[in-house]
Design a protein around this motif. Structure first.
Motif, mmCIF file in Angstrom:
data_model
loop_
_atom_site.group_PDB
_atom_site.id
_atom_site.type_symbol
_atom_site.label_atom_id
_atom_site.label_comp_id
_atom_site.label_asym_id
_atom_site.label_seq_id
_atom_site.Cartn_x
_atom_site.Cartn_y
_atom_site.Cartn_z
ATOM 1 N N GLU A 3 -13.449 -13.504 17.876
ATOM 2 C CA GLU A 3 -12.936 -12.461 16.982
ATOM 3 C C GLU A 3 -12.395 -11.288 17.806
ATOM 4 O OE1 GLU A 3 -12.127 -11.304 13.079
ATOM 5 O OE2 GLU A 3 -13.031 -13.169 13.740
ATOM 6 N N CYS A 4 -13.108 -10.954 18.856
ATOM 7 C CA CYS A 4 -12.688 -9.870 19.739
ATOM 8 C C CYS A 4 -11.375 -10.228 20.437
ATOM 9 C CB CYS A 4 -13.793 -9.607 20.757
ATOM 10 S SG CYS A 4 -13.533 -8.127 21.716
ATOM 11 N N GLU A 5 -11.273 -11.449 20.900
ATOM 12 C CA GLU A 5 -10.042 -11.903 21.570
ATOM 13 C C GLU A 5 -8.851 -11.800 20.622
ATOM 14 O OE1 GLU A 5 -7.562 -12.886 24.448
ATOM 15 O OE2 GLU A 5 -9.711 -12.601 24.786
ATOM 16 N N MET A 6 -9.060 -12.193 19.379
ATOM 17 C CA MET A 6 -7.975 -12.073 18.403
ATOM 18 C C MET A 6 -7.670 -10.607 18.116
ATOM 19 S SD MET A 6 -6.567 -14.806 17.716
ATOM 20 C CE MET A 6 -6.878 -16.536 17.993
ATOM 21 N N GLY A 7 -8.670 -9.762 18.157
ATOM 22 C CA GLY A 7 -8.438 -8.322 18.000
ATOM 23 C C GLY A 7 -7.547 -7.785 19.106
ATOM 24 N N VAL A 8 -7.788 -8.261 20.327
ATOM 25 C CA VAL A 8 -6.952 -7.858 21.463
ATOM 26 C C VAL A 8 -5.523 -8.356 21.245
ATOM 27 C CG1 VAL A 8 -6.535 -8.246 23.935
ATOM 28 C CG2 VAL A 8 -8.841 -7.721 23.119
ATOM 29 N N ARG A 9 -5.383 -9.620 20.881
ATOM 30 C CA ARG A 9 -4.045 -10.186 20.663
ATOM 31 C C ARG A 9 -3.320 -9.473 19.525
ATOM 32 N NH1 ARG A 9 -4.813 -16.565 20.388
ATOM 33 N NH2 ARG A 9 -2.652 -16.405 19.707
ATOM 34 N N PHE A 10 -4.038 -9.171 18.449
ATOM 35 C CA PHE A 10 -3.437 -8.467 17.314
ATOM 36 C C PHE A 10 -3.005 -7.065 17.726
ATOM 37 C CE2 PHE A 10 -3.764 -5.795 13.486
ATOM 38 C CZ PHE A 10 -2.842 -6.443 12.679
ATOM 39 N N ARG B 215 -6.411 -13.090 11.373
ATOM 40 C CA ARG B 215 -5.397 -13.999 10.837
ATOM 41 C C ARG B 215 -4.775 -13.369 9.592
ATOM 42 N NH1 ARG B 215 -6.208 -20.243 9.968
ATOM 43 N NH2 ARG B 215 -4.958 -20.306 11.836
ATOM 44 N N ALA B 216 -5.603 -12.874 8.689
ATOM 45 C CA ALA B 216 -5.103 -12.246 7.461
ATOM 46 C C ALA B 216 -4.299 -10.982 7.787
ATOM 47 C CB ALA B 216 -6.261 -11.912 6.528
ATOM 48 N N LEU B 217 -4.781 -10.194 8.750
ATOM 49 C CA LEU B 217 -4.048 -8.988 9.145
ATOM 50 C C LEU B 217 -2.697 -9.343 9.760
ATOM 51 C CD1 LEU B 217 -6.974 -6.874 10.658
ATOM 52 C CD2 LEU B 217 -5.776 -6.472 8.497
ATOM 53 N N ALA B 218 -2.667 -10.402 10.563
ATOM 54 C CA ALA B 218 -1.410 -10.834 11.181
ATOM 55 C C ALA B 218 -0.433 -11.338 10.114
ATOM 56 C CB ALA B 218 -1.677 -11.911 12.220
ATOM 57 N N GLU B 219 -0.953 -12.060 9.127
ATOM 58 C CA GLU B 219 -0.093 -12.533 8.036
ATOM 59 C C GLU B 219 0.503 -11.357 7.270
ATOM 60 O OE1 GLU B 219 -2.795 -15.072 5.870
ATOM 61 O OE2 GLU B 219 -2.262 -16.827 7.074
ATOM 62 N N GLU B 220 -0.306 -10.348 6.987
ATOM 63 C CA GLU B 220 0.181 -9.158 6.283
ATOM 64 C C GLU B 220 1.245 -8.436 7.104
ATOM 65 O OE1 GLU B 220 -3.037 -6.556 5.125
ATOM 66 O OE2 GLU B 220 -4.177 -8.230 4.282
ATOM 67 N N LYS B 221 0.991 -8.312 8.393
ATOM 68 C CA LYS B 221 1.934 -7.622 9.277
ATOM 69 C C LYS B 221 3.254 -8.385 9.347
ATOM 70 C CE LYS B 221 1.918 -4.093 12.140
ATOM 71 N NZ LYS B 221 1.843 -2.733 11.626
ATOM 72 N N LYS C 42 4.475 -10.367 7.086
ATOM 73 C CA LYS C 42 5.116 -10.204 5.774
ATOM 74 C C LYS C 42 5.819 -8.848 5.701
ATOM 75 C CE LYS C 42 4.110 -10.225 0.844
ATOM 76 N NZ LYS C 42 3.053 -10.283 -0.179
ATOM 77 N N ALA C 43 5.147 -7.803 6.172
ATOM 78 C CA ALA C 43 5.741 -6.459 6.153
ATOM 79 C C ALA C 43 6.976 -6.378 7.050
ATOM 80 C CB ALA C 43 4.700 -5.424 6.599
ATOM 81 N N ILE C 44 6.924 -7.022 8.203
ATOM 82 C CA ILE C 44 8.072 -7.022 9.123
ATOM 83 C C ILE C 44 9.257 -7.735 8.473
ATOM 84 C CG2 ILE C 44 8.968 -7.948 11.301
ATOM 85 C CD1 ILE C 44 6.151 -7.474 12.467
ATOM 86 N N ARG C 45 8.997 -8.886 7.896
ATOM 87 C CA ARG C 45 10.070 -9.677 7.259
ATOM 88 C C ARG C 45 10.659 -8.925 6.070
ATOM 89 N NH1 ARG C 45 6.607 -14.931 8.357
ATOM 90 N NH2 ARG C 45 7.492 -15.465 10.382
ATOM 91 N N GLU C 46 9.813 -8.293 5.271
ATOM 92 C CA GLU C 46 10.315 -7.511 4.142
ATOM 93 C C GLU C 46 11.136 -6.321 4.627
ATOM 94 O OE1 GLU C 46 6.871 -6.480 1.834
ATOM 95 O OE2 GLU C 46 6.704 -8.498 0.959
ATOM 96 N N GLY C 47 10.721 -5.737 5.731
ATOM 97 C CA GLY C 47 11.460 -4.599 6.311
ATOM 98 C C GLY C 47 12.838 -5.040 6.806
ATOM 99 N N TRP C 48 12.930 -6.234 7.353
ATOM 100 C CA TRP C 48 14.212 -6.736 7.825
ATOM 101 C C TRP C 48 15.152 -7.075 6.672
ATOM 102 C CZ3 TRP C 48 13.287 -10.612 12.428
ATOM 103 C CH2 TRP C 48 12.861 -9.903 13.538
ATOM 104 N N GLN C 49 14.585 -7.464 5.549
ATOM 105 C CA GLN C 49 15.422 -7.838 4.413
ATOM 106 C C GLN C 49 16.021 -6.620 3.721
ATOM 107 O OE1 GLN C 49 12.943 -10.285 1.934
ATOM 108 N NE2 GLN C 49 13.096 -12.058 3.302
ATOM 109 N N LYS C 50 15.466 -5.457 3.940
ATOM 110 C CA LYS C 50 15.965 -4.240 3.287
ATOM 111 C C LYS C 50 17.183 -3.702 3.952
ATOM 112 C CE LYS C 50 11.604 -2.812 1.364
ATOM 113 N NZ LYS C 50 10.593 -1.838 1.281
#
Length: 182
Positions: free
Chosen positions: A125-132, A166-172, A174-182
């Motif tokens: 979990e910590c390793e994924m926190g670093v990667r995130f 994983r859930a935080l990365a999915e949200e991020k 999604k936000a990036i993709r939505e930002g690009w579509q605007k």
């Protein structure tokens, strides 16, 4: 030359040795009980008292005794508990880099113990926190958008990981993709 006198001397030596062996066994049992008592203090998280108890056994039992070695191992485990506790606090505070170092030390401890087991559960979990955290640092940097997306996707696509990042990365993503579509 006198067989009876010789046999009497052997009996006297044997009785004296039996007494010495009994005394040494009683002393050994006393040290074993002291180490177990120190272990109990450690398990109750009374670290200062446990440390004093371990040090007392090491001092009184002699540096090369089995009881002293058991006490040294108890102190090592106590230190791993403290290291793991520190790693958990850092993780909870969102300091994933620092937490990873502490948890890795506990993870690498050579003897099975509660601290090592806790570190083994939290380290991925910590390793994924670093990667995130690293991926999020790339978001918004000039020319790093695709790198950020790739880093976030690596978290999402990691089949061995199912934690909160994983859930935080999915949200991020999604936000990036939505930002690009605007």
């Amino acid at each position: 030359k006198d067989a009876e006198a010789f046999a009497a001397k052997l009996d006297a030596v044997a009785k004296r040795n039996e007494t010495i062996v009994a005394q040494q066994e009683a002393q050994r049992q006393k040290f074993i009980a002291a180490v177990r008592a120190a272990d109990a203090l450690r398990d109750q998280r009374k670290f200062a008292e446990a440390t004093k108890a371990y040090e007392k056994v090491i001092t009184q039992a002699g540096a090369t005794s089995a009881a002293a070695e058991d006490a040294r191992w108890g102190m090592r485990e106590l230190k791993m508990i403290l290291v793991c506790d520190d790693g958990e606090k850092l993780f909870a505070a969102g300091k994933y880099y620092e937490a990873r170092g502490r948890l890795q030390v506990a993870f690498d401890f050579e003897v099975a113990c509660d601290a090592r087991d806790r570190a083994r559960k939290l380290l991925p979990e910590c390793e994924m926190g670093v990667r995130f955290t690293e991926a999020c640092a790339l978001v918004g940097q000039e020319g790093k958008g695709l790198d950020a997306i790739a880093a976030l996707e690596s978290i999402v696509k990691d089949e061995t990981y199912e934690g909160k990042f994983r859930a935080l990365a999915e949200e991020k993503l999604k936000a990036i993709r939505e930002g690009w579509q605007k």
